[in-house]
Design an enzyme around this catalytic site. Structure first.
Site, PDB file in Angstrom:
ATOM      1  N   ALA A 170       0.819  -1.220   0.000  1.00 57.99           N
ATOM      2  CA  ALA A 170       0.000   0.000   0.000  1.00 57.99           C
ATOM      3  C   ALA A 170       0.856   1.275   0.000  1.00 57.99           C
ATOM      4  O   ALA A 170       2.004   1.258   0.441  1.00 57.99           O
ATOM      5  CB  ALA A 170      -0.923  -0.016   1.216  1.00 57.99           C
ATOM      6  N   PHE A 172       1.243   5.653   0.928  1.00 61.32           N
ATOM      7  CA  PHE A 172       1.072   6.434   2.160  1.00 61.32           C
ATOM      8  C   PHE A 172      -0.193   7.286   2.162  1.00 61.32           C
ATOM      9  O   PHE A 172      -0.632   7.739   3.208  1.00 61.32           O
ATOM     10  CB  PHE A 172       2.292   7.349   2.375  1.00 61.32           C
ATOM     11  CG  PHE A 172       2.256   8.613   1.547  1.00 61.32           C
ATOM     12  CD1 PHE A 172       1.545   9.727   1.985  1.00 61.32           C
ATOM     13  CD2 PHE A 172       2.896   8.686   0.314  1.00 61.32           C
ATOM     14  CE1 PHE A 172       1.491  10.888   1.212  1.00 61.32           C
ATOM     15  CE2 PHE A 172       2.850   9.830  -0.449  1.00 61.32           C
ATOM     16  CZ  PHE A 172       2.138  10.930  -0.005  1.00 61.32           C
ATOM     17  N   LYS A 196       1.510  -5.507   3.494  1.00 56.24           N
ATOM     18  CA  LYS A 196       2.639  -4.605   3.797  1.00 56.24           C
ATOM     19  C   LYS A 196       2.143  -3.167   3.641  1.00 56.24           C
ATOM     20  O   LYS A 196       2.029  -2.655   2.534  1.00 56.24           O
ATOM     21  CB  LYS A 196       3.829  -4.832   2.861  1.00 56.24           C
ATOM     22  CG  LYS A 196       5.055  -4.084   3.388  1.00 56.24           C
ATOM     23  CD  LYS A 196       6.097  -3.805   2.352  1.00 56.24           C
ATOM     24  CE  LYS A 196       5.890  -2.523   1.614  1.00 56.24           C
ATOM     25  NZ  LYS A 196       6.017  -1.283   2.411  1.00 56.24           N
ATOM     26  N   GLU A 199       5.486   2.044   4.743  1.00 54.08           N
ATOM     27  CA  GLU A 199       6.365   2.193   5.903  1.00 54.08           C
ATOM     28  C   GLU A 199       6.247   3.583   6.508  1.00 54.08           C
ATOM     29  O   GLU A 199       6.764   3.853   7.589  1.00 54.08           O
ATOM     30  CB  GLU A 199       7.821   1.889   5.518  1.00 54.08           C
ATOM     31  CG  GLU A 199       8.468   2.857   4.534  1.00 54.08           C
ATOM     32  CD  GLU A 199       8.091   2.585   3.074  1.00 54.08           C
ATOM     33  OE1 GLU A 199       7.135   1.827   2.827  1.00 54.08           O
ATOM     34  OE2 GLU A 199       8.744   3.152   2.171  1.00 54.08           O
ATOM     35  N   ARG A 200       5.540   4.493   5.803  1.00 58.82           N
ATOM     36  CA  ARG A 200       5.408   5.852   6.341  1.00 58.82           C
ATOM     37  C   ARG A 200       4.152   6.017   7.188  1.00 58.82           C
ATOM     38  O   ARG A 200       4.038   6.967   7.946  1.00 58.82           O
ATOM     39  CB  ARG A 200       5.414   6.853   5.184  1.00 58.82           C
ATOM     40  CG  ARG A 200       6.767   6.840   4.466  1.00 58.82           C
ATOM     41  CD  ARG A 200       6.909   7.958   3.501  1.00 58.82           C
ATOM     42  NE  ARG A 200       6.444   7.588   2.179  1.00 58.82           N
ATOM     43  CZ  ARG A 200       6.619   8.341   1.105  1.00 58.82           C
ATOM     44  NH1 ARG A 200       7.226   9.496   1.215  1.00 58.82           N
ATOM     45  NH2 ARG A 200       6.181   7.950  -0.066  1.00 58.82           N
ATOM     46  N   SER A 249       3.266   4.494  -6.630  1.00 61.59           N
ATOM     47  CA  SER A 249       3.852   5.245  -7.747  1.00 61.59           C
ATOM     48  C   SER A 249       4.122   4.339  -8.953  1.00 61.59           C
ATOM     49  O   SER A 249       4.181   3.109  -8.827  1.00 61.59           O
ATOM     50  CB  SER A 249       5.164   5.872  -7.291  1.00 61.59           C
ATOM     51  OG  SER A 249       6.084   4.843  -7.002  1.00 61.59           O
ATOM     52  N   CYS A 304      -4.567  10.314  -5.491  1.00 65.82           N
ATOM     53  CA  CYS A 304      -4.329   9.874  -6.872  1.00 65.82           C
ATOM     54  C   CYS A 304      -5.435  10.392  -7.779  1.00 65.82           C
ATOM     55  O   CYS A 304      -5.277  10.432  -8.988  1.00 65.82           O
ATOM     56  CB  CYS A 304      -4.257   8.365  -6.945  1.00 65.82           C
ATOM     57  SG  CYS A 304      -5.814   7.583  -6.555  1.00 65.82           S
ATOM     58  N   GLU A 509       3.712  13.959 -12.373  1.00 65.84           N
ATOM     59  CA  GLU A 509       2.726  13.997 -11.291  1.00 65.84           C
ATOM     60  C   GLU A 509       3.345  14.791 -10.135  1.00 65.84           C
ATOM     61  O   GLU A 509       4.392  14.407  -9.609  1.00 65.84           O
ATOM     62  CB  GLU A 509       2.415  12.567 -10.834  1.00 65.84           C
ATOM     63  CG  GLU A 509       1.383  12.507  -9.728  1.00 65.84           C
ATOM     64  CD  GLU A 509       1.152  11.089  -9.195  1.00 65.84           C
ATOM     65  OE1 GLU A 509       2.108  10.303  -9.136  1.00 65.84           O
ATOM     66  OE2 GLU A 509      -0.008  10.804  -8.837  1.00 65.84           O
TER      67      GLU A 509
END
Ligand code: NAD
Length: 626
Positions: A170, A172, A196, A199-200, A249, A304, A509
């Site tokens: 996933a 952030f 998972k 990590e942010r 991304s 997004c 982007e």
């Protein structure tokens, strides 16, 4: 004296019994139904984007830990796949209620780690909740097909069956919604799931896992690992994993699609975007400008589906000054405007609390009550500032102290322990959930901070590229100053006009609160512009003309289209149908396509003849059915 002792030296208090440990909370792994500390030596700091203070640390899980998580998924798969579909449905019916009950706490975790405003964070949870609610219709969604009597005594029918262990990776920007696109749909179909999170922003996923466990999901059906590249590679390569859902991304998405597919896995990869809002001169001006501003700058442009590009057609270009005025009026501020939770949750099970106090009121409950009462100011303003949690020992009669403690600013009492302490006679430890650093009392926020200082630098440099390449900077948010949050990653609403398709700020982007504005003479020119852009995630047209809207929806080559709707993210009974450069794979997220992604079809052709009508001789030619 007391406050100075604590504040200056941070030594353990000897009020009656206190305990003091390491300084920053750490996030746990969720393996085989247990929240466990990682044995890793590599950690990633998680910052509050409004202050850049470290709020917790997340481990890069070791290979052994990741393998243990995958093994747990594998062991749990067959029992879970064989669990009746009605039982799986019940788990998710309970789950949707638990998410509703805890929406504020989930939102708080999002704001803390991701920075978006609390109201927006609740919207993040709510859109994920809708997917869970839809998953509860699994008894209809997983129906197969039947064609009776394809020839004499012969019927054909299909089953939809789970495929095995699935995994989700996933981003952030939607810490609740996007994980909820993934594991609930995968699991309700009978798969087990290795998640998972980014990590942010791992905290929200951990609470979602806890709630799913509370809803009755058996151990091993959901496992959570943390990390970056090594964790992603583990998922792409592990033979037990049959399917990967990725959102993030293009760089990561292409990589994961290629690596996962070459290992024989199904991969669905939702990636980056450049979403255009086409403004026709016949549109309702008031409505259009408000929608455009909200969709460009909401969530600091880190969606997004943000409308990051406006194409003003014909006379609509005259609306630019008003667009700028409305954008200026947005309040840039820290996302959190309050710090008191009304629904306490025992978050301590998935966070190692870090520096904590254990405060025992035994054996003198009355005496301790007086201490708590008279030391209220010290406890709240001084002592608690330096600790992440208080573990509070109490006896059953001490509920008055417990409720008093609950009211203390910024603290939560765990629900489970509190229930015990009010019903049982034996001494109980009341565990207070981690006390996250407050963002302070804000008058309100429309635009929160960007996720990191690096993101701010990147966004600012893309704004500068527009200036350098000849565009006009109509509104510059780079110098925004948020009082009390001078270290935060803030960029205010920014509008760049006179943008041309070859400019960097158009091609890339930006993923920040920046609206780039182009002009087109007519609808055909606008459509051509959009169809030449590499991305195909979302778009919107603002018009009062049905024929214009129809032409647009048919000719624009973008997967999700809004007509007078700025952010057309489909509800979960449909699918998220981004296309072209915004998607790799052939089956989209959630809706019917989500069920297809997470299931395989088995087709059965069966014949039951009457006893006396057996096959008279071997048939060696290809059977034909007539
Ligand atoms: P990201 O790609 O940096 O991270 C997403 C996940 O991939 C994380 O779990 C991360 O650990 C992992 N990752 C990051 N870099 C990697 C690499 N080089 N190799 C392997 N794995 C890697 O994305 P992000 O910054 O977290 O999210 C923002 C991006 O996500 C934007 O581009 C946005 O448009 C996109 N997004 C798309 C959708 C959609 O549905 N199309 C939805 C939300 C976000």
């Amino acid at each position: 004296i007391l406050s100075r002792t604590i504040f200056n030296t941070k030594t353990p208090l000897q009020l009656s019994r206190m305990w003091y440990s390491s300084s920053v909370p750490t996030t746990k792994l969720f393996i085989d139904g247990k929240f466990v500390d990682s044995q890793t030596t590599e950690w990633i700091d998680i910052h509050n984007p409004a202050t850049n203070e470290v709020v917790s640390r997340v481990p890069k899980a070791t290979q052994e830990e990741m393998q243990a998580a995958a093994d747990s998924c594998s062991r749990a798969f067959h029992p879970w796949a064989e669990t009746s579909i009605l039982s799986r449905q019940q788990v998710f019916l309970r789950y949707q209620q638990l998410i509703k009950d805890n929406i504020k706490e989930l939102a708080r975790l999002i704001t803390l780690e991701q920075g978006k405003t609390l109201a927006d964070a609740e919207g993040d949870v709510f859109r994920g909740l809708q997917v869970v609610e839809h998953a509860c219709s699994i008894t209809s969604l997983m129906l197969g097909e039947t064609l009776p009597s394809i020839t004499k005594d012969m019927d054909t029918y299909t089953f939809r069956l789970p495929i095995g262990v699935c995994a989700g990776i996933a981003p952030f920007n939607f810490p609740a919604m996007i994980p909820l696109w993934m594991f609930p749909i995968g699991m309700v179909c009978g798969n087990t799931y290795l998640m998972k999170p980014s990590e942010r922003v791992p905290g929200c996923t951990m609470l979602l896992a806890k709630l799913l466990q509370d809803a009755g999901a058996p151990d091993g059906t959901l496992n959570i690992i943390h990390g970056q590249h090594a964790a992603v590679n583990f998922i792409c390569d592990n033979p037990a994993i049959k399917a990967i859902s990725f959102v993030g991304s293009n760089q990561a998405g292409e990589y994961i699609y290629n690596r996962g597919s070459s290992n024989g896995k199904r991969v669905q990869s939702n990636m980056g975007a450049k979403n255009h809002g086409v403004v026709m001169p016949d549109a309702n001006k008031e409505n259009t400008l408000n929608q455009l501003v909200g969709a460009a700058f909401g969530a600091a442009g880190q969606r997004c589906m943000a409308l990051s590009t406006a194409i003003l057609v014909g006379e609509a270009r005259d609306w630019l000054p008003e667009l700028v005025e409305r954008s200026k009026a947005l309040r840039v501020n820290a996302g959190s405007s309050d710090r008191v939770t009304d629904k306490p949750t025992d978050a301590s099970c998935f966070f190692e609390l870090g520096r904590s106090l254990l405060f025992s009121v035994d054996p003198f409950p009355g005496f301790s009550f007086l201490i708590v009462f008279y030391c209220y100011e010290i406890l709240t303003s001084v002592l608690l500032r330096d600790f992440n949690a208080i573990l509070f020992d109490s006896v059953s009669q001490n509920n008055v102290i417990i409720s008093f403690m609950m009211k203390m600013d910024g603290l939560n009492v765990s629900r489970g322990s509190l229930c015990n302490s009010s019903t049982e006679k034996t001494p109980k430890r009341v565990r207070l959930a981690p006390r996250f650093r407050p963002a302070g009392d804000q008058p309100g926020a429309d635009v929160g901070p960007l996720i990191s200082p690096e993101a701010k630098v990147r966004v600012n440099s893309l704004i500068q590229s527009g200036v350098d390449e000849g565009a006009t900077l109509l509104l510059d948010g780079r110098a925004v100053n948020v009082k009390g949050y001078e270290n935060g990653n803030f960029v205010g609403p920014t509008i760049i006009s006179n943008v041309k398709p070859e400019m960097t700020c158009y091609k890339e982007e930006i993923f920040g609160p920046v609206l780039v504005v182009l002009e087109a003479a007519d609808l055909d020119e606008a459509i051509a512009l959009i169809n030449n852009n590499q991305y195909g995630n979302g778009t919107a047209i603002f018009t009062n003309n049905g024929a214009t809207a129809r032409k647009y929806t048919h000719e624009v080559d973008v997967g999700q289209i809004g007509v007078n709707v700025p952010i057309p993210v489909p509800l979960p009974m449909f699918s998220f149908t981004g296309s072209r450069g915004s998607f790799r794979g052939d089956t989209n997220f959630y809706g019917k396509q989500g069920i297809q992604f997470y299931t395989q079809i088995k087709t059965v052709t069966s014949q039951w003849k009457a006893e006396d009508a057996g096959v008279s001789s071997p048939a060696v030619t290809m059977p034909t059915i007539r």
